[in-house]
Scaffold this active site. Structure first.
Site, PDB file in Angstrom:
ATOM      1  N   TYR A 142       0.747  -6.292  -5.745  1.00  0.00           N
ATOM      2  CA  TYR A 142      -0.646  -5.913  -5.494  1.00  0.00           C
ATOM      3  C   TYR A 142      -1.363  -5.780  -6.835  1.00  0.00           C
ATOM      4  O   TYR A 142      -1.090  -6.541  -7.748  1.00  0.00           O
ATOM      5  CB  TYR A 142      -0.723  -4.651  -4.617  1.00  0.00           C
ATOM      6  N   ARG A 188     -15.832  -9.929  -2.057  1.00  0.00           N
ATOM      7  CA  ARG A 188     -15.799  -8.949  -3.152  1.00  0.00           C
ATOM      8  C   ARG A 188     -14.347  -8.559  -3.417  1.00  0.00           C
ATOM      9  O   ARG A 188     -13.918  -7.460  -3.104  1.00  0.00           O
ATOM     10  CB  ARG A 188     -16.626  -7.717  -2.788  1.00  0.00           C
ATOM     11  N   LYS A 194      -1.753  -6.070   0.754  1.00  0.00           N
ATOM     12  CA  LYS A 194      -1.993  -4.767   1.381  1.00  0.00           C
ATOM     13  C   LYS A 194      -0.967  -4.511   2.483  1.00  0.00           C
ATOM     14  O   LYS A 194      -0.403  -3.417   2.586  1.00  0.00           O
ATOM     15  CB  LYS A 194      -3.400  -4.750   1.969  1.00  0.00           C
ATOM     16  N   ASP A 251     -11.670   0.243   1.207  1.00  0.00           N
ATOM     17  CA  ASP A 251     -12.456   0.361  -0.025  1.00  0.00           C
ATOM     18  C   ASP A 251     -13.365   1.581   0.023  1.00  0.00           C
ATOM     19  O   ASP A 251     -13.605   2.221  -1.004  1.00  0.00           O
ATOM     20  CB  ASP A 251     -13.301  -0.898  -0.243  1.00  0.00           C
TER      21      ASP A 251
END
EC number: 1.1.1.38
Length: 565
Positions: free
Chosen positions: A104, A157, A175, A270
């Site tokens: 990650y 993004r 994730k 996020d």
């Protein structure tokens, strides 16, 4: 695939021969027993020696060490994941602190940028806008019927790197790897998805190797209709799914969360995951200093959806500690590229407008500037906590950090932007500028800082402390929604596991080697709160704990028995 319980039962499967070796969820490679090789037509297709998973993991570890760059290590690990998932997770579990930054952040950022170049094998689901009318058929193509967690992105993004098109698929894959490695959620229950709505990244559009839809991004009504088609198709295929929105652009992230959080069990990592881990860190840091979060003044650099999400959760926590909402909001100051957010600033987004400071309350400030910069805010507010979510490197300058330290003996500085190339200031600089007095937590991993012969460990404010436990808690409790109170319970549980709070020394956050223990505790707290909130069926504490144990998958091979299709 069934979830492994304490006593793993034999698994009856219809696959055999080369097909079985090509099935990542079932493949054991050289660990197939002599009997299994005979029963599943594998004799002669594997070397003679039957190995244990630990022997396989040791070989993989030696091979891993032979790669010199982080991106090559990432590619190697992804190859193991795509051929033998059980071995992949045993290897990662054995070397979690070493490998988490590789599977990650920060390495996944480079993997997203180079996705089409390093592509090896299909994983997950790619839904392009031209295929929007085939949504149901596409989801029916997923071979695993018992999907319980989806991570979805549109690639606009990606970390602090911007629009990566379908290269953003690296984020859902990474994730979900952490959902399994840290939260014990079976990989058979997970599905990464990218919504390919085009890209505005001209470099990708000009790249002959780019594998996504070569078209400018669709927007507005077309975009929201497409996302809605996806949500409805998911609900039809897997009604009890947990859906995590990941790395959507600011203009879409909050509207999508607001629209769907009460329609499907969903959250935005996020916004909400980052907020939960940050608040948990701040609760622990405040307690370690003998105070409460409600006593701190907090300045943010970055007023996007992530920064505002953290701010709102801080406000909720300080209200729990006794402040009125008005008093809680007066302690939080949001700065973006246009300066401090005030009630006279035009064109604010709805979630930003709730976090403005009233200009009438700033008349006594010592400044001659019309636009109140970060330095102006730090000089006048004299904050205890400085949080960076700007995505821009170097904005926590020496002047700003020294000004903060002038008024705060033990400042808490959190440059959270990812990846490391986008961090607002390095821990090394922050420690030096504060004469070793700052408590530093970062978004990406950093090595300990050595300053004047003293070692300062740097806590990583990693969402992986939070979202795997939330996922496990939702699955174990059968929660139908994720409420704000469930997120707050996750933050509180994380704070309770702080070595700095419990031992008076060490990191403010637990060591990564303890992350499965933390995830289990968060799962219990989240599940219990879900029951109290009425979004999960009430059970005894013992029954909830048993459900968590039963759903906690371990990377161990099971005995196979042959069955017909």
């Amino acid at each position: 695939m069934e979830t492994i319980t304490k006593k793993a039962r034999s698994l009856y499967i219809p696959y055999a021969g080369p097909v079985l070796l090509e099935f990542p969820l079932l493949n054991k490679g050289s660990a197939f027993s002599v009997e299994e090789r005979r029963n599943f037509n594998l004799s002669g297709l594997l070397p003679e020696v039957v190995e244990s998973i630990e022997e396989q993991a040791e070989r993989a570890w030696l091979q891993y060490q032979g790669f010199k760059t982080e991106i090559d290590k990432h590619i190697y690990l992804r190859n193991i994941q795509d051929t033998n998932e059980t071995l992949f997770y045993r290897l990662v579990q054995n070397h979690l602190e070493e490998m988490m930054p590789v599977i990650y952040t920060p390495t996944v950022g480079a993997a997203c940028e180079r996705f089409s170049e390093i592509y090896r094998r299909a994983r997950g689901v790619f839904i392009s806008y031209p295929n929007r009318h085939n949504m149901d058929d596409i989801l029916q193509n997923v071979p695993n019927h018992n999907i319980k967690v989806i991570v979805v992105t549109d690639g606009e993004r990606i970390l602090g790197l911007g629009d990566q098109g379908i290269g953003g698929m690296g984020i859902p894959i990474g994730k979900l790897s952490l959902y399994t490695a840290c939260g014990g959620i079976s990989p058979a229950y997970t599905l990464p998805v990218v919504l390919d709505v085009g890209t505005n990244n001209q470099q990708l559009l000009n790249d002959p190797l780019y594998m996504g839809w070569r078209h400018p991004r669709i927007t507005d009504d077309e975009y929201y209709a497409f996302v809605d088609e996806f949500i409805q198709a998911v609900k039809q295929r897997w009604p009890d799914i947990l859906l995590q929105f990941e790395d959507f652009a600011q203009k879409n992230a909050m509207p999508l969360l607001t629209r769907y959080r009460d329609e499907i069990c969903s959250f935005n990592d996020d916004i909400q995951g980052t907020a939960a881990v940050t608040v948990g860190t701040l609760i622990a840091a405040s307690r370690a200093a003998g105070s409460q979060l409600s006593e701190q003044k907090i300045v943010f650099l970055g007023a996007g959806s992530a920064g505002c999400g953290i701010a709102e959760q801080i406000i909720a926590q300080t209200q729990r500690e006794g402040l009125s909402e008005d008093a809680a909001r007066q302690n939080v100051f949001m700065v973006d590229r246009f300066g401090l957010l005030t009630d006279r600033m035009p064109n604010l987004l709805p979630f930003q407008a709730k976090l403005v400071q009233k200009c009438d309350n700033l008349q006594h400030w010592d400044t001659e500037n019309d636009v109140l910069s970060l330095l102006d805010v730090v000089r006048n507010v004299k904050p205890d906590i400085l949080i960076g979510v700007s995505g821009q490197t170097g904005l926590f300058t020496e002047e700003i950090i020294r000004e903060m330290h002038k008024h705060c003996p033990r400042p808490i500085v959190m440059p959270l932007s990812n990846p490391t190339s986008r961090v607002e200031a390095t821990p090394q600089d922050i420690i030096a500028w504060t004469e070793g007095n700052a408590l530093v937590a970062t978004g990406s991993p950093f090595s300990p800082v050595i300053w004047k012969d003293k070692i300062y460990p740097i806590a990583q404010c990693n969402n992986a402390y939070i979202f795997p436990g939330i996922g496990l808690g939702v699955i174990a409790s059968g929660a139908s929604r994720i409420t704000d109170e469930m997120l707050m319970s996750a933050s509180e549980t994380l704070a309770k596991h702080s070595p700095l709070v419990n031992n008076g020394e060490g990191l403010v956050l637990p060591a990564l080697k303890d992350i499965q223990v933390v995830s289990r505790a968060i799962a219990f707290a989240v599940g219990k709160m879900a029951q109290q909130q009425g979004v999960a069926v009430k059970t005894s504490a013992e029954a909830l704990q048993q459900a968590i144990d039963d759903n906690f998958w371990k990377p161990e091979y099971r005995d196979y028995r042959r069955t017909s299709i």
